[in-house]
Design a protein around this motif. Structure first.
Motif, mmCIF file in Angstrom:
data_model
loop_
_atom_site.group_PDB
_atom_site.id
_atom_site.type_symbol
_atom_site.label_atom_id
_atom_site.label_comp_id
_atom_site.label_asym_id
_atom_site.label_seq_id
_atom_site.Cartn_x
_atom_site.Cartn_y
_atom_site.Cartn_z
ATOM 1 N N SER A 80 0.831 -1.204 0.000
ATOM 2 C CA SER A 80 0.000 0.000 0.000
ATOM 3 C C SER A 80 0.869 1.259 0.000
ATOM 4 C CB SER A 80 -0.923 0.018 1.218
ATOM 5 O OG SER A 80 -1.854 -1.045 1.159
ATOM 6 N N LYS A 81 1.993 1.192 0.725
ATOM 7 C CA LYS A 81 2.910 2.328 0.721
ATOM 8 C C LYS A 81 3.536 2.526 -0.657
ATOM 9 C CE LYS A 81 5.582 3.605 3.975
ATOM 10 N NZ LYS A 81 6.668 3.699 4.967
ATOM 11 N N LEU A 82 3.894 1.409 -1.299
ATOM 12 C CA LEU A 82 4.432 1.500 -2.665
ATOM 13 C C LEU A 82 3.408 2.131 -3.603
ATOM 14 C CD1 LEU A 82 6.181 -1.982 -3.174
ATOM 15 C CD2 LEU A 82 7.283 0.202 -2.699
ATOM 16 N N ALA A 83 2.138 1.696 -3.475
ATOM 17 C CA ALA A 83 1.085 2.240 -4.331
ATOM 18 C C ALA A 83 0.829 3.703 -4.004
ATOM 19 C CB ALA A 83 -0.202 1.431 -4.153
ATOM 20 N N GLY A 84 0.825 4.042 -2.698
ATOM 21 C CA GLY A 84 0.577 5.420 -2.284
ATOM 22 C C GLY A 84 1.649 6.373 -2.757
ATOM 23 N N ASN A 85 2.882 5.868 -2.870
ATOM 24 C CA ASN A 85 3.999 6.707 -3.336
ATOM 25 C C ASN A 85 4.172 6.650 -4.859
ATOM 26 O OD1 ASN A 85 4.605 7.336 -0.668
ATOM 27 N ND2 ASN A 85 6.081 5.659 -0.452
ATOM 28 N N THR A 86 3.185 6.042 -5.535
ATOM 29 C CA THR A 86 3.167 5.882 -7.003
ATOM 30 C C THR A 86 4.372 5.098 -7.536
ATOM 31 O OG1 THR A 86 4.287 7.986 -7.487
ATOM 32 C CG2 THR A 86 1.875 8.053 -7.266
#
Length: 362
Positions: A80-86
């Motif tokens: 989710s952090k990877l996705a949130g940071n694009t």
């Protein structure tokens, strides 16, 4: 392995260890608060013994139990952090497919699965034995009398059966004993006695007030006496059929016990089979839960990580619910323990496949 693979794998394992490091101290703190009064009641119990004999085993047992939950939360958390940071958008922009993106997750899940398999099959049973003994010696108020067994029947071979009215384990004495040998459904020979004593030194049995009955087509022959020394293909430990024994045996011994007990006609071994199959099914679930977690959290959503964690934890509790239902139903006499134990993996495997195909198309 490419730099991106190493980066994701490092995040995978470090997040997993972090979640485990957060869950276990909480579990220990709760357990200490519940058991502290019972620890203090035993004046001869030292802090070293509590840590070595109880909490080391506690960490191994509950760490193994928490492993799937920790893995699931960890994957959702850092993905989710990877996705949130694009970062995932950048990975896809580099023409890396979703299938290729899963590679480091697969490697991480494999490492944890192999570790969990070794723990489940060999390490945890040994810890269970130490943990159960400590509980029995110091923490359990109601003692279970496993010394006196009643109404025992055992099949020694295809046509050989033994029966006891009762058996005292510590004295190695049985009462109202009989041994029967059949030819198909026809009884051919019966040996009975009032008492039977087991001698550990030479592995022989002494029968008191015995009677032998040979059954022929037209007549019977009966021989009786006050004492008979003989041997049988069983020992007193084979008479004990207690469910908790399954948790205390490593998988090699447990599998041998199941085969031996099956040959001897023990009526219901499903409790043992459930324990044996669970030791493999739960670690394999690491793959399924990992792919579900990645599929749920690899796309940026409104609400961010909180929504992903809420969905993920709900699915995790559903998995645990189905697992417990499968264990209970699988232990029933008429159930298929292999199918019932693997049923949660089949259900969630189908969910993982659906989510994978959905993400692979996009």
């Amino acid at each position: 392995m490419k730099i991106i693979d190493k980066y994701i794998l490092k995040k995978f394992l470090s997040s997993f260890l972090l979640v485990m490091a957060l869950l276990l101290p909480i579990a220990i703190a709760i357990d200490v608060s519940e058991k502290i009064d019972r620890f203090l009641r035993n004046a001869d119990l030292t802090v070293t013994e509590i840590i070595k004999d109880y909490y080391v085993s506690f960490i191994i047992i509950y760490g193994n139990t928490f492993m799937p939950l920790a893995l699931f939360i960890a994957v959702i958390f850092f993905t989710s952090k990877l996705a949130g940071n694009t970062e995932i958008i950048a990975i896809h922009s580099a023409k890396i497919s979703f299938t290729r993106f899963l590679k480091p997750y697969f490697v991480g899940a494999t490492i944890i699965t192999i570790f969990a398999l070794v723990m489940n099959h060999f390490v945890v049973p040994k810890s269970n034995k130490i943990f159960d003994k400590f509980n029995k010696d110091y923490l359990t108020t109601k003692k279970i009398d496993a010394n006196y067994l009643t109404n025992i029947n055992l099949q020694l071979g295809p046509n050989d059966y033994i029966f006891f009215k009762s058996y005292t384990v510590d004295r190695n004495i049985g009462y109202n004993f009989s041994y029967e040998k059949y030819d198909g459904i026809n009884l051919k020979y019966k040996l009975s006695s009032d008492n039977i004593h087991y001698n550990k030194k030479d592995s022989t049995f002494k029968l008191i007030n015995f009677k032998k009955r040979f059954i022929y087509k037209k007549r019977d022959s009966i021989v009786s006496g006050s004492r008979l020394d003989t041997v049988f293909s069983f020992t007193p430990k084979d008479l004990i059929n207690v469910a908790y024994m399954a948790k205390d045996m490593n998988s090699i011994k447990l599998n041998e016990y199941i085969k031996q007990s099956k040959q001897r006609g023990v009526s219901n071994l499903n409790t043992y089979k459930v324990e044996l199959h669970k030791r493999t099914s739960l670690p394999i679930a690491s793959y399924i839960l990992t792919f579900i977690a990645v599929a749920l959290s690899s796309r940026k959503k409104r609400g961010g990580m909180g929504v992903n964690l809420a969905i993920g934890i709900s699915l995790m509790f559903l998995y645990v619910f189905f697992l417990k239902i499968g264990e209970v139903l699988g232990a029933g006499a008429d159930a298929n323990p292999l199918f019932m134990v693997w049923l949660p993996n089949l259900i969630f495997g189908a969910i993982a496949l659906y989510l994978y195909l959905k993400n692979a198309k996009n």
